[in-house]
Scaffold this motif. Structure first.
Motif, PDB file in Angstrom:
ATOM      1  N   ASP A  66       0.840  -1.193   0.000  1.00  0.00           N
ATOM      2  CA  ASP A  66       0.000   0.000   0.000  1.00  0.00           C
ATOM      3  C   ASP A  66       0.875   1.243   0.000  1.00  0.00           C
ATOM      4  O   ASP A  66       1.816   1.347   0.784  1.00  0.00           O
ATOM      5  CB  ASP A  66      -0.893   0.030   1.248  1.00  0.00           C
ATOM      6  CG  ASP A  66      -2.070  -0.921   1.144  1.00  0.00           C
ATOM      7  OD1 ASP A  66      -2.393  -1.331   0.014  1.00  0.00           O
ATOM      8  OD2 ASP A  66      -2.662  -1.244   2.186  1.00  0.00           O
ATOM      9  N   GLY A  67       0.559   2.166  -0.876  1.00  0.00           N
ATOM     10  CA  GLY A  67       1.289   3.431  -0.927  1.00  0.00           C
ATOM     11  C   GLY A  67       2.540   3.412  -1.786  1.00  0.00           C
ATOM     12  O   GLY A  67       3.237   4.416  -1.869  1.00  0.00           O
ATOM     13  N   ASP A  68       2.849   2.279  -2.432  1.00  0.00           N
ATOM     14  CA  ASP A  68       4.017   2.214  -3.301  1.00  0.00           C
ATOM     15  C   ASP A  68       3.906   3.242  -4.428  1.00  0.00           C
ATOM     16  O   ASP A  68       2.830   3.453  -4.993  1.00  0.00           O
ATOM     17  CB  ASP A  68       4.147   0.831  -3.957  1.00  0.00           C
ATOM     18  CG  ASP A  68       4.846  -0.191  -3.076  1.00  0.00           C
ATOM     19  OD1 ASP A  68       5.407   0.195  -2.024  1.00  0.00           O
ATOM     20  OD2 ASP A  68       4.845  -1.381  -3.442  1.00  0.00           O
ATOM     21  N   VAL A  69       5.031   3.870  -4.743  1.00  0.00           N
ATOM     22  CA  VAL A  69       5.127   4.755  -5.896  1.00  0.00           C
ATOM     23  C   VAL A  69       5.833   3.946  -6.974  1.00  0.00           C
ATOM     24  O   VAL A  69       6.965   3.523  -6.801  1.00  0.00           O
ATOM     25  CB  VAL A  69       5.936   6.030  -5.563  1.00  0.00           C
ATOM     26  CG1 VAL A  69       6.082   6.907  -6.793  1.00  0.00           C
ATOM     27  CG2 VAL A  69       5.288   6.789  -4.417  1.00  0.00           C
ATOM     28  N   VAL A  70       5.137   3.691  -8.086  1.00  0.00           N
ATOM     29  CA  VAL A  70       5.675   2.860  -9.166  1.00  0.00           C
ATOM     30  C   VAL A  70       5.895   3.736 -10.390  1.00  0.00           C
ATOM     31  O   VAL A  70       4.992   4.455 -10.811  1.00  0.00           O
ATOM     32  CB  VAL A  70       4.712   1.705  -9.515  1.00  0.00           C
ATOM     33  CG1 VAL A  70       5.289   0.845 -10.623  1.00  0.00           C
ATOM     34  CG2 VAL A  70       4.383   0.876  -8.284  1.00  0.00           C
ATOM     35  N   THR A  71       7.103   3.666 -10.937  1.00  0.00           N
ATOM     36  CA  THR A  71       7.442   4.418 -12.138  1.00  0.00           C
ATOM     37  C   THR A  71       8.021   3.451 -13.163  1.00  0.00           C
ATOM     38  O   THR A  71       8.846   2.614 -12.820  1.00  0.00           O
ATOM     39  CB  THR A  71       8.470   5.520 -11.821  1.00  0.00           C
ATOM     40  OG1 THR A  71       8.034   6.268 -10.688  1.00  0.00           O
ATOM     41  CG2 THR A  71       8.638   6.464 -12.993  1.00  0.00           C
ATOM     42  N   ASP A  72       7.581   3.564 -14.408  1.00  0.00           N
ATOM     43  CA  ASP A  72       8.045   2.680 -15.472  1.00  0.00           C
ATOM     44  C   ASP A  72       9.115   3.385 -16.306  1.00  0.00           C
ATOM     45  O   ASP A  72       8.929   4.521 -16.730  1.00  0.00           O
ATOM     46  CB  ASP A  72       6.876   2.275 -16.369  1.00  0.00           C
ATOM     47  CG  ASP A  72       7.286   1.245 -17.395  1.00  0.00           C
ATOM     48  OD1 ASP A  72       7.719   1.658 -18.491  1.00  0.00           O
ATOM     49  OD2 ASP A  72       7.188   0.042 -17.101  1.00  0.00           O
ATOM     50  N   PHE A  73      10.229   2.699 -16.520  1.00  0.00           N
ATOM     51  CA  PHE A  73      11.312   3.207 -17.353  1.00  0.00           C
ATOM     52  C   PHE A  73      11.584   2.183 -18.445  1.00  0.00           C
ATOM     53  O   PHE A  73      12.286   1.198 -18.209  1.00  0.00           O
ATOM     54  CB  PHE A  73      12.583   3.447 -16.525  1.00  0.00           C
ATOM     55  CG  PHE A  73      12.417   4.516 -15.490  1.00  0.00           C
ATOM     56  CD1 PHE A  73      12.635   5.848 -15.803  1.00  0.00           C
ATOM     57  CD2 PHE A  73      12.019   4.189 -14.201  1.00  0.00           C
ATOM     58  CE1 PHE A  73      12.466   6.839 -14.844  1.00  0.00           C
ATOM     59  CE2 PHE A  73      11.857   5.175 -13.235  1.00  0.00           C
ATOM     60  CZ  PHE A  73      12.078   6.495 -13.562  1.00  0.00           C
ATOM     61  N   ASP A  74      10.979   2.385 -19.613  1.00  0.00           N
ATOM     62  CA  ASP A  74      11.180   1.506 -20.761  1.00  0.00           C
ATOM     63  C   ASP A  74      10.970   0.034 -20.411  1.00  0.00           C
ATOM     64  O   ASP A  74      11.792  -0.821 -20.720  1.00  0.00           O
ATOM     65  CB  ASP A  74      12.576   1.740 -21.349  1.00  0.00           C
ATOM     66  CG  ASP A  74      12.735   1.131 -22.733  1.00  0.00           C
ATOM     67  OD1 ASP A  74      11.713   0.987 -23.442  1.00  0.00           O
ATOM     68  OD2 ASP A  74      13.866   0.778 -23.097  1.00  0.00           O
ATOM     69  N   GLY A  75       9.872  -0.252 -19.711  1.00  0.00           N
ATOM     70  CA  GLY A  75       9.551  -1.632 -19.358  1.00  0.00           C
ATOM     71  C   GLY A  75      10.116  -2.103 -18.042  1.00  0.00           C
ATOM     72  O   GLY A  75       9.840  -3.218 -17.607  1.00  0.00           O
TER      73      GLY A  75
END
Length: 122
Positions: A66-75
């Motif tokens: 809960d509360g994770d910050v997820v960022t995608d960088f080219d997969g």
């Protein structure tokens, strides 16, 4: 008469998450492929410890908290837990493979000071 506040679209906003360089993203992708799994993400966290007070942790994780910050960088997904996010906002993760430096490095604008080994900060 009141008018709505105008915002300048060119106004720079402070980053809210970590940044993964292209070189680091390629290395993470290669390491995940070596593991033979497609459910892993790079988790970056800050934990108490080290000679300066706080220590970085980078590891592969399949969990979602809960509360994770997820960022995608080219997969490649980079995950930061909600407690670590303020300490890591705007930090850049890179990968070096030189004679004088090898491995992942973190350039963190929030670190007031760091130890000589670069493993911890305050």
């Amino acid at each position: 008469m009141t008018t709505p506040a105008q915002t300048d679209p060119t106004e720079a906003q402070a980053p809210t998450s970590v940044v993964l360089t292209d070189v680091a993203a390629q290395k993470v992708k290669a390491l995940i492929e070596q593991e033979g799994r497609d459910d892993l993400r790079l988790r970056v966290a800050v934990q108490p410890g080290g000679c300066s007070g706080l220590r970085y942790q980078l590891f592969f994780d399949e969990r979602s908290l809960d509360g994770d910050v997820v960022t995608d960088f080219d997969g490649v997904e980079v995950v930061v837990d909600r407690m670590s996010a303020p300490y890591l906002a705007g930090a850049t993760i890179d990968f070096a493979d030189r004679i004088d430096a090898q491995g992942f490095t973190i350039d963190n604008p929030n670190a007031g000071s760091s130890c000589a080994c670069g493993d911890s900060f305050s």
